[in-house]
Design a protein around this motif. Structure first.
Motif, PDB file in Angstrom:
ATOM      1  N   LYS A   1     -52.961   1.386  33.315  1.00 30.27           N
ATOM      2  CA  LYS A   1     -52.491   2.793  33.245  1.00 30.27           C
ATOM      3  C   LYS A   1     -51.714   3.444  32.184  1.00 30.27           C
ATOM      4  O   LYS A   1     -50.634   2.622  31.785  1.00 30.27           O
ATOM      5  CB  LYS A   1     -51.790   3.251  34.421  1.00 30.27           C
ATOM      6  CG  LYS A   1     -51.315   4.634  34.510  1.00 30.27           C
ATOM      7  CD  LYS A   1     -52.472   5.642  34.999  1.00 30.27           C
ATOM      8  CE  LYS A   1     -51.728   7.056  35.024  1.00 30.27           C
ATOM      9  NZ  LYS A   1     -53.136   8.002  35.307  1.00 30.27           N
TER      10      LYS A   1
ATOM     11  N   TYR B   1     -49.893   6.408  29.940  1.00 26.67           N
ATOM     12  CA  TYR B   1     -49.446   7.888  30.214  1.00 26.67           C
ATOM     13  C   TYR B   1     -49.460   8.332  28.854  1.00 26.67           C
ATOM     14  O   TYR B   1     -49.045   7.675  27.704  1.00 26.67           O
ATOM     15  CB  TYR B   1     -48.030   8.095  30.775  1.00 26.67           C
ATOM     16  CG  TYR B   1     -48.027   7.953  32.262  1.00 26.67           C
ATOM     17  CD1 TYR B   1     -48.777   8.823  33.128  1.00 26.67           C
ATOM     18  CD2 TYR B   1     -47.523   6.628  32.854  1.00 26.67           C
ATOM     19  CE1 TYR B   1     -48.703   8.614  34.443  1.00 26.67           C
ATOM     20  CE2 TYR B   1     -47.543   6.635  34.108  1.00 26.67           C
ATOM     21  CZ  TYR B   1     -48.009   7.377  35.095  1.00 26.67           C
ATOM     22  OH  TYR B   1     -48.101   7.332  36.336  1.00 26.67           O
TER      23      TYR B   1
ATOM     24  N   ASP C   1     -46.261  21.733  25.494  1.00 28.48           N
ATOM     25  CA  ASP C   1     -47.466  22.251  26.036  1.00 28.48           C
ATOM     26  C   ASP C   1     -48.568  22.520  25.183  1.00 28.48           C
ATOM     27  O   ASP C   1     -49.664  22.341  25.605  1.00 28.48           O
ATOM     28  CB  ASP C   1     -46.739  23.637  26.940  1.00 28.48           C
ATOM     29  CG  ASP C   1     -47.358  23.567  28.297  1.00 28.48           C
ATOM     30  OD1 ASP C   1     -47.461  22.351  28.775  1.00 28.48           O
ATOM     31  OD2 ASP C   1     -47.600  24.631  28.814  1.00 28.48           O
ATOM     32  N   LYS C   2     -48.358  23.104  24.039  1.00 32.33           N
ATOM     33  CA  LYS C   2     -49.453  23.678  23.243  1.00 32.33           C
ATOM     34  C   LYS C   2     -50.370  22.524  22.738  1.00 32.33           C
ATOM     35  O   LYS C   2     -51.420  22.329  22.755  1.00 32.33           O
ATOM     36  CB  LYS C   2     -48.634  24.166  22.072  1.00 32.33           C
ATOM     37  CG  LYS C   2     -49.817  25.303  21.170  1.00 32.33           C
ATOM     38  CD  LYS C   2     -48.938  25.995  20.283  1.00 32.33           C
ATOM     39  CE  LYS C   2     -49.105  25.561  18.945  1.00 32.33           C
ATOM     40  NZ  LYS C   2     -48.248  25.759  17.956  1.00 32.33           N
TER      41      LYS C   2
ATOM     42  N   ARG D   1     -50.550  19.757  24.226  1.00 32.84           N
ATOM     43  CA  ARG D   1     -51.367  19.239  25.259  1.00 32.84           C
ATOM     44  C   ARG D   1     -52.606  20.004  25.424  1.00 32.84           C
ATOM     45  O   ARG D   1     -53.860  19.490  25.732  1.00 32.84           O
ATOM     46  CB  ARG D   1     -50.404  19.219  26.704  1.00 32.84           C
ATOM     47  CG  ARG D   1     -51.265  18.262  27.667  1.00 32.84           C
ATOM     48  CD  ARG D   1     -50.442  18.498  28.854  1.00 32.84           C
ATOM     49  NE  ARG D   1     -49.306  18.199  29.011  1.00 32.84           N
ATOM     50  CZ  ARG D   1     -48.196  18.907  29.708  1.00 32.84           C
ATOM     51  NH1 ARG D   1     -48.674  19.955  30.324  1.00 32.84           N
ATOM     52  NH2 ARG D   1     -46.962  18.567  29.542  1.00 32.84           N
ATOM     53  N   LEU D   2     -52.515  21.277  25.562  1.00 33.38           N
ATOM     54  CA  LEU D   2     -53.868  22.234  25.630  1.00 33.38           C
ATOM     55  C   LEU D   2     -54.965  21.745  24.449  1.00 33.38           C
ATOM     56  O   LEU D   2     -55.875  21.693  24.447  1.00 33.38           O
ATOM     57  CB  LEU D   2     -53.476  23.561  25.465  1.00 33.38           C
ATOM     58  CG  LEU D   2     -54.678  24.671  25.420  1.00 33.38           C
ATOM     59  CD1 LEU D   2     -55.278  24.353  27.117  1.00 33.38           C
ATOM     60  CD2 LEU D   2     -54.167  25.982  25.436  1.00 33.38           C
TER      61      LEU D   2
ATOM     62  N   SER E   1     -54.881  19.110  22.782  1.00 27.55           N
ATOM     63  CA  SER E   1     -55.618  17.786  22.974  1.00 27.55           C
ATOM     64  C   SER E   1     -57.017  17.669  23.715  1.00 27.55           C
ATOM     65  O   SER E   1     -57.667  16.849  23.770  1.00 27.55           O
ATOM     66  CB  SER E   1     -54.767  16.666  23.666  1.00 27.55           C
ATOM     67  OG  SER E   1     -54.505  16.968  25.042  1.00 27.55           O
ATOM     68  N   VAL E   2     -57.050  18.868  24.670  1.00 24.86           N
ATOM     69  CA  VAL E   2     -58.382  19.051  25.460  1.00 24.86           C
ATOM     70  C   VAL E   2     -59.601  19.110  24.500  1.00 24.86           C
ATOM     71  O   VAL E   2     -60.663  18.660  24.898  1.00 24.86           O
ATOM     72  CB  VAL E   2     -58.187  19.987  26.570  1.00 24.86           C
ATOM     73  CG1 VAL E   2     -59.472  20.331  27.169  1.00 24.86           C
ATOM     74  CG2 VAL E   2     -56.994  19.873  27.301  1.00 24.86           C
ATOM     75  N   PHE E   3     -59.468  19.816  23.378  1.00 22.45           N
ATOM     76  CA  PHE E   3     -60.433  20.101  22.584  1.00 22.45           C
ATOM     77  C   PHE E   3     -60.322  19.320  21.367  1.00 22.45           C
ATOM     78  O   PHE E   3     -61.791  18.993  20.861  1.00 22.45           O
ATOM     79  CB  PHE E   3     -60.163  21.529  22.223  1.00 22.45           C
ATOM     80  CG  PHE E   3     -60.165  22.530  23.282  1.00 22.45           C
ATOM     81  CD1 PHE E   3     -61.180  22.924  24.033  1.00 22.45           C
ATOM     82  CD2 PHE E   3     -58.746  23.070  23.827  1.00 22.45           C
ATOM     83  CE1 PHE E   3     -61.176  23.753  25.210  1.00 22.45           C
ATOM     84  CE2 PHE E   3     -58.858  23.912  24.820  1.00 22.45           C
ATOM     85  CZ  PHE E   3     -60.143  24.269  25.524  1.00 22.45           C
TER      86      PHE E   3
ATOM     87  N   ARG F   1     -55.152  14.003  20.689  1.00 22.92           N
ATOM     88  CA  ARG F   1     -54.715  12.943  21.638  1.00 22.92           C
ATOM     89  C   ARG F   1     -54.407  11.662  21.002  1.00 22.92           C
ATOM     90  O   ARG F   1     -53.367  10.717  21.381  1.00 22.92           O
ATOM     91  CB  ARG F   1     -56.197  12.851  22.534  1.00 22.92           C
ATOM     92  CG  ARG F   1     -55.628  12.604  23.850  1.00 22.92           C
ATOM     93  CD  ARG F   1     -57.117  12.236  24.643  1.00 22.92           C
ATOM     94  NE  ARG F   1     -56.526  11.783  25.742  1.00 22.92           N
ATOM     95  CZ  ARG F   1     -56.200  12.407  26.733  1.00 22.92           C
ATOM     96  NH1 ARG F   1     -55.819  13.616  26.762  1.00 22.92           N
ATOM     97  NH2 ARG F   1     -55.773  12.001  27.971  1.00 22.92           N
TER      98      ARG F   1
ATOM     99  N   GLY G   1     -54.236   7.252  46.052  1.00 24.57           N
ATOM    100  CA  GLY G   1     -55.242   7.989  45.602  1.00 24.57           C
ATOM    101  C   GLY G   1     -54.892   9.279  44.781  1.00 24.57           C
ATOM    102  O   GLY G   1     -55.786  10.351  44.552  1.00 24.57           O
ATOM    103  N   VAL G   2     -53.585   9.280  44.635  1.00 25.00           N
ATOM    104  CA  VAL G   2     -53.151  10.531  43.905  1.00 25.00           C
ATOM    105  C   VAL G   2     -52.993  10.508  42.507  1.00 25.00           C
ATOM    106  O   VAL G   2     -52.628  11.289  41.647  1.00 25.00           O
ATOM    107  CB  VAL G   2     -51.812  11.137  44.495  1.00 25.00           C
ATOM    108  CG1 VAL G   2     -51.955  11.605  45.875  1.00 25.00           C
ATOM    109  CG2 VAL G   2     -50.740  10.140  44.302  1.00 25.00           C
TER     110      VAL G   2
ATOM    111  N   TYR H   1     -54.736   8.161  39.063  1.00 21.46           N
ATOM    112  CA  TYR H   1     -55.953   7.450  38.731  1.00 21.46           C
ATOM    113  C   TYR H   1     -55.779   6.328  37.668  1.00 21.46           C
ATOM    114  O   TYR H   1     -54.909   6.691  36.715  1.00 21.46           O
ATOM    115  CB  TYR H   1     -57.180   8.349  38.061  1.00 21.46           C
ATOM    116  CG  TYR H   1     -57.687   9.190  39.200  1.00 21.46           C
ATOM    117  CD1 TYR H   1     -58.780   9.114  40.053  1.00 21.46           C
ATOM    118  CD2 TYR H   1     -57.233  10.439  39.119  1.00 21.46           C
ATOM    119  CE1 TYR H   1     -59.260  10.074  41.028  1.00 21.46           C
ATOM    120  CE2 TYR H   1     -57.478  11.628  40.053  1.00 21.46           C
ATOM    121  CZ  TYR H   1     -58.639  11.190  41.064  1.00 21.46           C
ATOM    122  OH  TYR H   1     -58.994  11.989  41.929  1.00 21.46           O
ATOM    123  N   PRO H   2     -56.373   5.234  37.715  1.00 26.50           N
ATOM    124  CA  PRO H   2     -56.126   4.291  36.439  1.00 26.50           C
ATOM    125  C   PRO H   2     -57.074   4.785  35.244  1.00 26.50           C
ATOM    126  O   PRO H   2     -57.909   5.350  35.306  1.00 26.50           O
ATOM    127  CB  PRO H   2     -56.819   3.019  37.008  1.00 26.50           C
ATOM    128  CG  PRO H   2     -58.039   3.373  38.142  1.00 26.50           C
ATOM    129  CD  PRO H   2     -57.261   4.659  38.652  1.00 26.50           C
ATOM    130  N   THR H   3     -56.155   4.402  33.948  1.00 25.23           N
ATOM    131  CA  THR H   3     -56.975   4.585  32.749  1.00 25.23           C
ATOM    132  C   THR H   3     -58.306   3.753  32.718  1.00 25.23           C
ATOM    133  O   THR H   3     -59.084   4.291  32.136  1.00 25.23           O
ATOM    134  CB  THR H   3     -56.120   4.333  31.814  1.00 25.23           C
ATOM    135  OG1 THR H   3     -54.844   5.001  31.824  1.00 25.23           O
ATOM    136  CG2 THR H   3     -56.494   4.988  30.252  1.00 25.23           C
TER     137      THR H   3
END
Lengths: 375, 269
Positions: A14, A16, A22-23, A25-26, A28-30, A35, A76-77, A79-81
């Motif tokens: 796992k 992290y 925050d910016k 992180r957003l 990194s989605v794109f 990331r 189950g809350v 998830y493993p990487t």
């Protein structure tokens, strides 16, 4: 997976990913680039283990060893990487004490709500409700919104629900230290009853070796995301205690060395005209070389310590050339040119005719570098 | 992709009962605690409608009838579905964030959270739609065969904005910035969609064509087809085609967002 196995981890990792804000992180989605640049923290490192049905296992380890992450994955809350996790059976988990209530609902509504989310029928919940209500011991509050609860009440209700829904796998994270002594005793008894009475699989995270030995036959010691020891509970506890002891000793030693180094650095710089950095209680003070150059610095003014009339200081360890000068008007002077880094005891003395302010002592630490002061 | 779709479908089937319970409790939570309680579900939109009606009818003297109906009737036919669209645009984006404990504390399929939020918004809106029918009846316009299309547009509206909820909910859970973006764009969307005017009557062809790709415009027009224009949905084939293009687009985006962010969301919330 073997039918006899309740929990199985295969090569589980796992990681992290921490972003600056925050910016990022957003973004990194794109953008993959963002990331890749972010800080990665490996919370679990190649974890492999199996827990058989009916086993009671204690997880031991310092804060940040990855115990809670591991439990979250079983629940189950999270998830493993990478890697594979198999869990067979209804999991009932008490994570971080306040266990997933809707704050707007009353305690009773939350019982039903939780039951439904666990896939239970309404009549099943109704059957269990009296036992839960009785166990939680929160009286009139049962029909008040959970947001009005104290954290102890929430934890009690959470505990009551989780142990009474007939779980097949029970996961407890530090939750046995809930509430007052009598409630703790009740929890302990209930958990004991569950473990002894049925074929329940039990996982416990605790810092208390005593609790672990009371409930579990098997102990796993974790350190920095790895499982470093897995055996019967007594040898695990022994191993853990030894580990803690040696780690603490090593840490103490490191700290002592660091302080010695700082002192040596300051000694080397002494005699030259240098800035000094002082800490008195919570007050931090910087004496600039150009300010005290050639004169006696009046520390009382600098500290704004008006109630005190004068002071003397004695050194915790003998320092060459440390002197106390007394001004004509009775104030003690302080000559930074002769002061070296170290810990001093500073005595504040009241005026001779003022008996109300008794002399008191303050530790004064003198540093040679600003970074040390800010630490 | 297929795997993710299967997973989402499976979650919805497995939790179908809980979905409706959660939608119900979401509504109860929204309106409980206020002295007027349920009345707010009607009062709030009524005030909004009054303000627009006042500004346009009284203030701007836009008094002429629209297609033989009073301006007020034309207005409510389009603005009532907008209330659902507005709520689900924002609530969908907030959904996963506002049900943190379902993500972090309990094992619960995250993909179904936007769905029950959307159901909750839709149930409230269905009451309002009923009020619209009653108002039309009071004004002397009895229900006719065209009213049979209400479920068609209801489903279209629900489908698009629920899928939107999954997409926006996942992204907002990752970053509050996205939520702020949605919240600031929604009021603009109101004026950029054909709710206060008829998008079909815009003379510039490019603007008209673009507007007819906007699902908000398409749905608002659809409801006016029922109540005012008296048209069947297959008669506006361009809008139907555009709707399905947009639905496919948001569907792909939602699946992408869910697959990509599912594992991260419990860690960042």
């Amino acid at each position: 997976m073997d039918k006899d196995i309740a929990i199985e981890f295969k090569n589980v990792n796992k990681v992290y990913t921490l972003f600056r804000d925050d910016k990022q992180r957003l973004r990194s989605v794109f953008f993959k680039r963002v990331r890749d640049r972010a800080t990665k923290i490996k919370a679990l490192n190649n974890i492999n283990f199996q827990v058989h049905k009916g086993e009671a296992v204690a997880l031991l380890g310092r804060n940040g060893a990855g115990k809670s992450t591991l439990l979250k994955m079983i629940t189950g809350v999270a998830y493993p990487t990478s890697g594979e996790i198999n869990v067979d059976g209804r999991v009932s988990a008490l994570l971080e004490l306040t266990a997933g209530f809707d704050p707007e609902f009353t305690g009773r509504e939350n019982i039903y709500f939780r039951g439904q989310l666990m896939g239970m029928k309404e009549e099943d919940v109704a059957r269990l409700e009296p036992a839960i209500v009785e166990f939680a011991e929160i009286g009139e509050y049962m029909d008040q919104p959970v947001r009005t609860y104290s954290s102890g009440m929430k934890a009690r209700l959470g505990f009551a629900i989780n142990v009474n829904v007939e779980p097949e796998i029970l996961i407890v994270d530090e939750a046995l230290s809930v509430g007052d002594a009598s409630f703790r005793k009740k929890c302990t008894e209930k958990v004991n009853e569950l473990i002894m009475g049925s074929n329940i699989t039990f996982m416990l995270v605790t810092h208390s070796a005593k609790t672990a030995q009371l409930f579990c036959q098997r102990g796993i010691v974790m350190k920095k995301g790895r499982m470093i020891f897995d055996s019967d509970i007594n040898s695990a506890v022994e191993y853990y205690n030894e580990m803690i002891e040696s780690e603490d000793a090593a840490r103490k030693e490191r700290r002592r060395k660091k302080r010695a180094q700082k002192l040596a650095d300051a000694r080397a710089a002494a005699g030259k005209e240098q800035n000094l950095y002082l800490k008195l209680g919570n007050t931090k003070l910087e004496l600039k070389a150009e300010d005290y150059k050639g004169k006696t610095y009046e520390l009382i003014d600098a500290l704004n310590a008006k109630v005190c009339y004068g002071y003397t200081y004695e050194t915790a360890e003998p320092v060459d050339g440390a002197t106390v000068e007394v001004d004509a008007d009775g104030l003690d002077g302080f000559d930074p040119r002769h002061v070296r880094a170290g810990v001093y005891k500073l005595w504040f003395v009241g005026k001779k005719d003022d008996m109300t302010s008794a002399p008191h002592c303050v530790d004064m630490t003198v540093y040679g570098k600003q970074e040390d002061l800010d630490e | 992709m297929i795997e993710t779709i299967k997973e989402i479908a499976h979650d919805h089937v497995a939790f179908r009962k809980q979905l409706f319970k959660l939608a119900k409790t979401d509504i109860i939570k929204k309106y409980r605690g206020a002295a007027f309680g349920w009345a707010w579900a009607v009062i709030r939109p009524a005030v909004t409608i009054f303000v627009y009606w006042f500004a346009f009818s009284v203030g701007l003297r836009h008094n002429r009838d629209m297609y033989g109906y009073p301006f007020f009737l034309w207005l409510i036919a389009g603005i009532i579905p907008w209330f659902y669209m507005r709520d689900s645009l924002v609530d969908g984006a907030k959904s996963i964030r506002s049900y943190k404990y379902l993500v972090k504390r309990i094992k619960y399929p995250v993909d179904t959270i936007p769905t029950f939020i959307s159901i909750s918004d839709l149930l409230i809106n269905m009451i309002l739609q009923l009020v619209v029918v009653v108002i039309f009846m009071l004004a002397g316009h009895m229900p006719d065969l065209y009213y049979l299309q209400i479920p068609v547009y209801l489903v279209m509206m629900f489908a698009f904005f629920t899928v939107w909820g999954l997409f926006a909910g996942m992204l907002s859970a990752m970053s509050k910035d996205f939520l702020h973006l949605v919240q600031s764009v929604v009021p603009a969307l109101f004026w950029l969609s054909g709710i206060m005017y008829d998008a079909n009557s815009i003379s510039q062809p490019i603007i008209r064509k673009v507007l007819l790709f906007n699902p908000v415009t398409i749905i608002a027009n659809g409801y006016r087809n029922i109540f005012i224009y008296k048209q069947w949905f297959w008669e506006s084939s361009v809008e139907m085609r555009n709707y399905f293009i947009m639905l496919a687009l948001i569907f792909v985006l939602a699946i992408w967002a869910y697959r990509k962010l599912k594992k991260d969301i419990p860690d960042v919330l």
